[in-house]
Scaffold this motif. Structure first.
Motif, PDB file in Angstrom:
ATOM      1  N   GLY A  24      56.961  51.869 -70.984  1.00 48.56           N
ATOM      2  CA  GLY A  24      58.345  51.834 -70.532  1.00 48.56           C
ATOM      3  C   GLY A  24      58.954  50.483 -70.874  1.00 48.56           C
ATOM      4  O   GLY A  24      58.232  49.537 -71.216  1.00 48.56           O
ATOM      5  N   SER A  25      60.278  50.396 -70.803  1.00 48.83           N
ATOM      6  CA  SER A  25      60.874  49.085 -71.070  1.00 48.83           C
ATOM      7  C   SER A  25      60.496  48.111 -69.955  1.00 48.83           C
ATOM      8  O   SER A  25      60.444  46.898 -70.167  1.00 48.83           O
ATOM      9  CB  SER A  25      62.391  49.179 -71.255  1.00 48.83           C
ATOM     10  N   GLU A  26      60.172  48.643 -68.782  1.00 45.75           N
ATOM     11  CA  GLU A  26      59.678  47.766 -67.715  1.00 45.75           C
ATOM     12  C   GLU A  26      58.358  47.127 -68.092  1.00 45.75           C
ATOM     13  O   GLU A  26      58.072  46.001 -67.698  1.00 45.75           O
ATOM     14  CB  GLU A  26      59.483  48.570 -66.428  1.00 45.75           C
TER      15      GLU A  26
ATOM     16  N   PHE B  92      69.510  45.997 -62.340  1.00 45.34           N
ATOM     17  CA  PHE B  92      68.250  46.739 -62.281  1.00 45.34           C
ATOM     18  C   PHE B  92      67.187  45.997 -61.449  1.00 45.34           C
ATOM     19  O   PHE B  92      66.776  44.884 -61.811  1.00 45.34           O
ATOM     20  CB  PHE B  92      67.752  46.971 -63.706  1.00 45.34           C
TER      21      PHE B  92
ATOM     22  N   ASN C 212      72.773  49.258 -64.625  1.00 41.76           N
ATOM     23  CA  ASN C 212      72.341  50.203 -63.601  1.00 41.76           C
ATOM     24  C   ASN C 212      72.276  49.408 -62.312  1.00 41.76           C
ATOM     25  O   ASN C 212      71.603  48.371 -62.329  1.00 41.76           O
ATOM     26  CB  ASN C 212      70.949  50.754 -63.976  1.00 41.76           C
TER      27      ASN C 212
ATOM     28  N   ASP D 290      69.047  44.437 -71.966  1.00 38.81           N
ATOM     29  CA  ASP D 290      68.434  45.704 -71.568  1.00 38.81           C
ATOM     30  C   ASP D 290      69.409  46.839 -71.885  1.00 38.81           C
ATOM     31  O   ASP D 290      70.442  46.982 -71.232  1.00 38.81           O
ATOM     32  CB  ASP D 290      68.122  45.630 -70.065  1.00 38.81           C
TER      33      ASP D 290
ATOM     34  N   ALA E  30      68.826  50.249 -71.824  1.00 35.75           N
ATOM     35  CA  ALA E  30      68.116  51.492 -71.463  1.00 35.75           C
ATOM     36  C   ALA E  30      69.000  52.724 -71.681  1.00 35.75           C
ATOM     37  O   ALA E  30      68.496  53.815 -71.946  1.00 35.75           O
ATOM     38  CB  ALA E  30      67.645  51.420 -70.013  1.00 35.75           C
ATOM     39  N   TYR E  31      70.320  52.548 -71.571  1.00 38.33           N
ATOM     40  CA  TYR E  31      71.244  53.693 -71.692  1.00 38.33           C
ATOM     41  C   TYR E  31      72.019  53.645 -73.006  1.00 38.33           C
ATOM     42  O   TYR E  31      73.114  54.197 -73.127  1.00 38.33           O
ATOM     43  CB  TYR E  31      72.192  53.723 -70.475  1.00 38.33           C
TER      44      TYR E  31
ATOM     45  N   THR F 297      64.455  52.442 -74.440  1.00 39.72           N
ATOM     46  CA  THR F 297      63.441  53.280 -73.789  1.00 39.72           C
ATOM     47  C   THR F 297      63.511  54.741 -74.219  1.00 39.72           C
ATOM     48  O   THR F 297      64.577  55.215 -74.623  1.00 39.72           O
ATOM     49  CB  THR F 297      63.607  53.175 -72.252  1.00 39.72           C
TER      50      THR F 297
ATOM     51  N   SER G 139      62.763  56.844 -71.885  1.00 36.17           N
ATOM     52  CA  SER G 139      62.814  57.451 -70.554  1.00 36.17           C
ATOM     53  C   SER G 139      64.136  58.134 -70.223  1.00 36.17           C
ATOM     54  O   SER G 139      64.190  58.952 -69.317  1.00 36.17           O
ATOM     55  CB  SER G 139      62.601  56.382 -69.478  1.00 36.17           C
ATOM     56  N   LYS G 140      65.190  57.762 -70.904  1.00 35.75           N
ATOM     57  CA  LYS G 140      66.514  58.240 -70.479  1.00 35.75           C
ATOM     58  C   LYS G 140      66.993  59.344 -71.424  1.00 35.75           C
ATOM     59  O   LYS G 140      66.622  60.489 -71.250  1.00 35.75           O
ATOM     60  CB  LYS G 140      67.487  57.062 -70.402  1.00 35.75           C
TER      61      LYS G 140
ATOM     62  N   ARG H 210      56.124  57.141 -70.290  1.00 40.52           N
ATOM     63  CA  ARG H 210      56.251  55.697 -70.191  1.00 40.52           C
ATOM     64  C   ARG H 210      56.178  54.977 -71.540  1.00 40.52           C
ATOM     65  O   ARG H 210      55.181  54.314 -71.852  1.00 40.52           O
ATOM     66  CB  ARG H 210      55.162  55.103 -69.247  1.00 40.52           C
TER      67      ARG H 210
HETATM   68  C1  LIG Z   1      68.692  49.233 -66.736  1.00 40.77           C
HETATM   69  C2  LIG Z   1      67.309  49.796 -66.767  1.00 40.77           C
HETATM   70  N1  LIG Z   1      66.356  49.132 -67.435  1.00 40.77           N
HETATM   71  C3  LIG Z   1      65.106  49.589 -67.494  1.00 40.77           C
HETATM   72  C4  LIG Z   1      64.719  50.725 -66.850  1.00 40.77           C
HETATM   73  C5  LIG Z   1      63.288  51.149 -66.908  1.00 40.77           C
HETATM   74  O1  LIG Z   1      63.071  52.106 -67.836  1.00 40.77           O
HETATM   75  P1  LIG Z   1      61.622  52.476 -68.353  1.00 40.77           P
HETATM   76  O2  LIG Z   1      61.350  53.841 -67.862  1.00 40.77           O
HETATM   77  O3  LIG Z   1      61.731  52.394 -69.831  1.00 40.77           O
HETATM   78  O4  LIG Z   1      60.660  51.478 -67.831  1.00 40.77           O
HETATM   79  C6  LIG Z   1      65.665  51.457 -66.130  1.00 40.77           C
HETATM   80  C7  LIG Z   1      65.279  52.668 -65.408  1.00 40.77           C
HETATM   81  O5  LIG Z   1      65.906  53.150 -64.532  1.00 40.77           O
HETATM   82  C8  LIG Z   1      66.992  50.972 -66.091  1.00 40.77           C
HETATM   83  O6  LIG Z   1      67.931  51.611 -65.400  1.00 40.77           O
END
Ligand SMILES: Cc1ncc(COP(=O)(O)O)c(C=O)c1O
Length: 374
Positions: free
Chosen positions: A92-94, A118, A166, A193, A195-196, A222, A224-225, A233
């Motif tokens: 994941g990006s996390e 976030f 976010n 970041d 992510a979106y 990511t 994930s979205k 992940r």
């Molecule tokens: C702004 C932002 N960065 C990172 C993440 C984490 O995403 P990932 O599932 O890639 O770890 C999220 C997830 O909600 C997010 O909203």
């Protein structure tokens, strides 16, 4: 004993709170029809190409994955015109944020960002003892680039920007990004970041970081979205090869795992699935804004796959969250983001959104008696 083992900055660190899982709501409330609109996932699910690739990988699960993730990195390099050395992958990006914290942050290093962004990032920065300095969002809930620029000092090591943000769904424009970069010294690392990104890039004045390529900017994205693969992940980061080389030193060798690598390649090859995802999102976004406004709520304009709106108080948010759960709809209260008087709703399928509207219609008469509107 544990107290002495752990560094003092871990003592008060709060654990990340995820959106409430479907199984938990089913168990707790005795429900079967549940719509989860709490974690900004892709309601259409994963791409069939991704599923095909992942299924193929099941027969190789006795093998370690390719630690260089050649296929996935090559695909990303081709799409974004990069060298493999400019790409980092993680859980994941996390996962990549965790590498950044491990590689570049030490106790008392100063990290600058905004309030109400976030939470995962705040937690990771604090987990290595970094000092978080935050400025307020603007009145229209956007990252305040002027305030950020003003607060950069000799001590600032990292600036974190979620674009779009976010939980507000708002963004900084190209002009604002230019302004910010003019004020950030080149030795300060900027984490951008995105992510979106796939939702946001449809906006003309959204700054796609890949059009700039600053040496001190690390872009995070990511699967994930928009790609609908939160469960496997996989996140990716782009940056200068020296930055990536440091991150690679602290990276766990076999992240992302085999299934994650395969599924991500499949997802990147399935453009039609992404198009369907964006189309559903645009249509449903228009509908939820119309619905919320017709009920006299004031949603924050979002360029993502979620919408945040004001309830006016923590009690109202908690009430709405709890009552919607009784109807099988999971939304996200935003206490942990220090926006207790707001709630966030992820955009779902047509049916899931109908479920949300129906539940709201049933909950709102009593809600209005208790809280009214702000
Ligand atoms: C702004 C932002 N960065 C990172 C993440 C984490 O995403 P990932 O599932 O890639 O770890 C999220 C997830 O909600 C997010 O909203």
């Amino acid at each position: 004993m544990q107290k002495e083992l752990a560094p003092s900055y871990l003592k008060d660190l709060k654990v990340y709170q995820a959106g409430k899982p479907i199984d938990e709501v089913a168990r707790e409330r005795g429900l079967t029809n549940i719509s989860k609109l709490a974690s900004n996932e892709n309601p259409l699910g994963p791409s069939p190409y991704a599923i095909r690739e992942m299924t193929r990988g099941l027969w190789d699960l006795h093998r370690y994955p390719d630690m260089h993730a050649y296929s996935l990195k090559s695909k990303l390099a081709e799409i974004y015109n990069l060298k493999l050395e400019n790409i980092i992958l993680g859980n994941g990006s996390e996962g990549i944020m965790a590498y950044i914290a491990r590689a570049f942050l030490q106790p008392n290093d100063e990290v600058l960002t905004c309030d109400n962004t976030f939470i995962g990032f705040y937690i990771l920065a604090r987990s290595v003892g970094a000092k978080l300095k935050t400025v307020s969002l603007t009145e229209d809930y956007r990252f305040d680039v002027k305030a950020l620029a003003k607060n950069i000092t000799d001590k600032t090591k990292v600036v974190y920007i979620a674009n779009p943000n976010n939980p507000t769904g708002t963004y900084i424009t190209k002009d604002e990004f230019d302004f910010l970069m003019e004020h950030i010294p080149s030795h300060v690392l900027v984490i951008l970041d995105e992510a979106y990104f796939e939702f946001a890039v449809q906006q003309e004045d959204y700054p796609d970081s890949m059009d700039y390529r600053y040496d001190n900017v690390l872009t995070l994205r990511t699967f994930s979205k928009a790609y609908g693969l939160s469960g496997i992940r996989v996140g990716y980061g782009f940056g200068h090869e020296e930055l990536i080389a440091y991150l690679t030193k602290v990276k766990l060798p076999f992240e992302p795992n085999l299934i994650g690598q395969l599924g991500s390649v499949g997802a990147l090859e399935d453009r039609p699935h992404l198009e369907r995802t964006l189309k559903n999102n645009t249509k449903r976004y228009g509908e939820i804004i119309e619905y919320l406004e017709s009920k006299n709520f004031k949603p924050i304009k979002s360029i993502t796959n979620f919408v945040t709106f004001k309830t006016g108080s923590r009690e109202a948010s908690d009430y709405l969250f709890d009552q919607l759960l009784n109807h099988g709809v999971i939304i996200r209260p935003l206490k942990a983001n220090e926006m207790p008087d707001f709630v966030r709703v992820s955009i779902g399928t047509k049916d899931e959104m109908r479920h949300f509207y129906k539940a709201m219609d049933e909950v709102l008469p009593e809600y209005d008696k208790k809280f009214g509107r702000v």
